[in-house]
Scaffold this active site. Structure first.
Site, short mmCIF file in Angstrom:
data_model
loop_
_atom_site.label_atom_id
_atom_site.label_comp_id
_atom_site.label_asym_id
_atom_site.label_seq_id
_atom_site.Cartn_x
_atom_site.Cartn_y
_atom_site.Cartn_z
N HIS A 1 -28.71 -13.16 12.77
CA HIS A 1 -29.94 -13.80 13.32
C HIS A 1 -31.27 -13.51 12.43
CE1 HIS A 1 -32.10 -14.90 16.52
NE2 HIS A 1 -33.20 -14.03 16.32
N HIS B 1 -41.11 -11.26 11.00
CA HIS B 1 -41.91 -12.43 10.94
C HIS B 1 -43.06 -12.29 9.84
CE1 HIS B 1 -39.18 -14.20 13.85
NE2 HIS B 1 -39.21 -13.29 14.52
N HIS C 1 -36.74 -20.19 16.61
CA HIS C 1 -35.68 -20.71 16.95
C HIS C 1 -35.26 -22.10 16.80
CE1 HIS C 1 -34.76 -16.40 18.75
NE2 HIS C 1 -35.02 -16.16 17.62
N ASP D 1 -33.99 -16.71 12.00
CA ASP D 1 -35.37 -16.46 12.02
C ASP D 1 -36.04 -16.67 10.78
OD1 ASP D 1 -35.38 -15.55 14.69
OD2 ASP D 1 -35.46 -13.49 14.05
ZN LIG Z 1 -35.20 -14.66 16.48
#
Ligand SMILES: [Zn+2]
Length: 292
Positions: A238, A266, A79, A242
């Site tokens: 969101h 991720h 973030h 990311d």
């Molecule tokens: Zn996040």
């Protein structure tokens, strides 16, 4: 489009708790010299060890992107990194007094606001070193599909697909600049599913997680703080936040490509970032050969 590298005018701090560790954490953004990129420093460890925000220093991608160099680790950096790229910052030192930056409200908004409050400073003689792609770059792993193509602007199309009644397929395409990032992406908060919460806590994760910094998706309703959702499609926003944070680990400004991504996470973000970096490095190699 801005052509010179940027940092901040003066230092500025934020305090809170880490999402996964639950420990108190103070983060200070500090101006940094040209061409140094984004660097984390652990101010709670002897000698204040530095960890560069670069792909080579990613140690794990479990529920967040975690960096390490030797003994020094910095967890959940995405973030903060997303905020730096969103604000157009190339070089900045990030001092953190704990293993994890503060999660704040679960979004990137407090970090971008801090950067904008400190003020953006352009170096007079250090041009931005853009990430230039030579052509299309594709990544696929299981259901996850990513694609990037060269573009004059930074565009992202993200698609979120979950098998959950409260999570219909969501897609969003945005052409990003500082204002659009600040308005459309930075406020989107992190989320998880209710059935994951106990498991995460039992794994020592999400110790600092609460409705102050996350949206919890229950069987038939969203659990949020009293403000409710900030956007009907806050979740896909969101994921975009990311992705921008993870792509920042390439270490060059991203604003010359269009990215399309489905089933984002991720680990995939980081693997895709490595492909982008490789493609761009190859092109630099070719260019230097042509120059001879
Ligand atoms: Zn996040």
């Amino acid at each position: 489009m801005e052509t010179m590298q940027a940092t901040i005018k003066k230092e500025i701090s934020l305090e809170g708790i880490g999402l996964h560790t639950g420990s108190p954490s103070k983060l200070t953004f500090r101006p940094a010299p040209a061409n140094t990129g984004i660097r984390f420093f652990r101010t709670d460890l002897p000698g204040h060890p530095m960890v560069p925000a670069r792909l080579d220093f990613v140690v794990t991608t479990v529920r967040g992107t975690n960096l390490g160099l030797g003994e020094a680790k910095i967890h959940t950096v995405e973030h903060v990194l997303s905020a730096c790229t969103g604000a157009g910052i190339d070089n900045i030192d990030v001092w953190v007094s704990a293993p994890e930056p503060p999660i704040m409200d679960g979004s990137a908004l407090p970090f971008v606001k801090a950067i904008l409050t400190a003020g953006i400073e352009h170096y007079p003689d250090a041009p931005k070193r853009w990430l230039h792609l030579p052509g299309e770059v594709l990544y696929q792993d299981g259901k996850a599909k990513y694609r990037a193509i060269p573009s004059d602007n930074f565009e992202i199309r993200a698609t979120l697909i979950h098998e959950h009644p409260l999570m219909p397929e969501m897609s969003l395409t945005l052409e990003l600049n500082r204002e659009i990032y600040l308005r459309e992406i930075a406020p989107a908060r992190t989320f998880c599913f209710e059935h994951e919460v106990e498991f995460l806590k039992s794994q020592g994760l999400a110790q600092g997680g609460s409705l102050d910094n996350a949206i919890v998706i229950g069987k038939d309703r969203y659990h949020t703080n009293e403000g409710g959702l900030r956007f009907p499609d806050e979740f896909v926003r969101h994921k975009m936040l990311d992705l921008i944070g993870d792509l920042t680990l390439i270490g060059r400004p991203l604003f010359k490509m269009r990215v399309e991504a489905e089933y984002l996470g991720h680990a995939h973000n980081v693997a895709f970032a490595k492909l982008l970096r490789e493609a761009a490095v190859k092109m630099r190699g070719k260019k230097s050969l042509e120059a001879h």
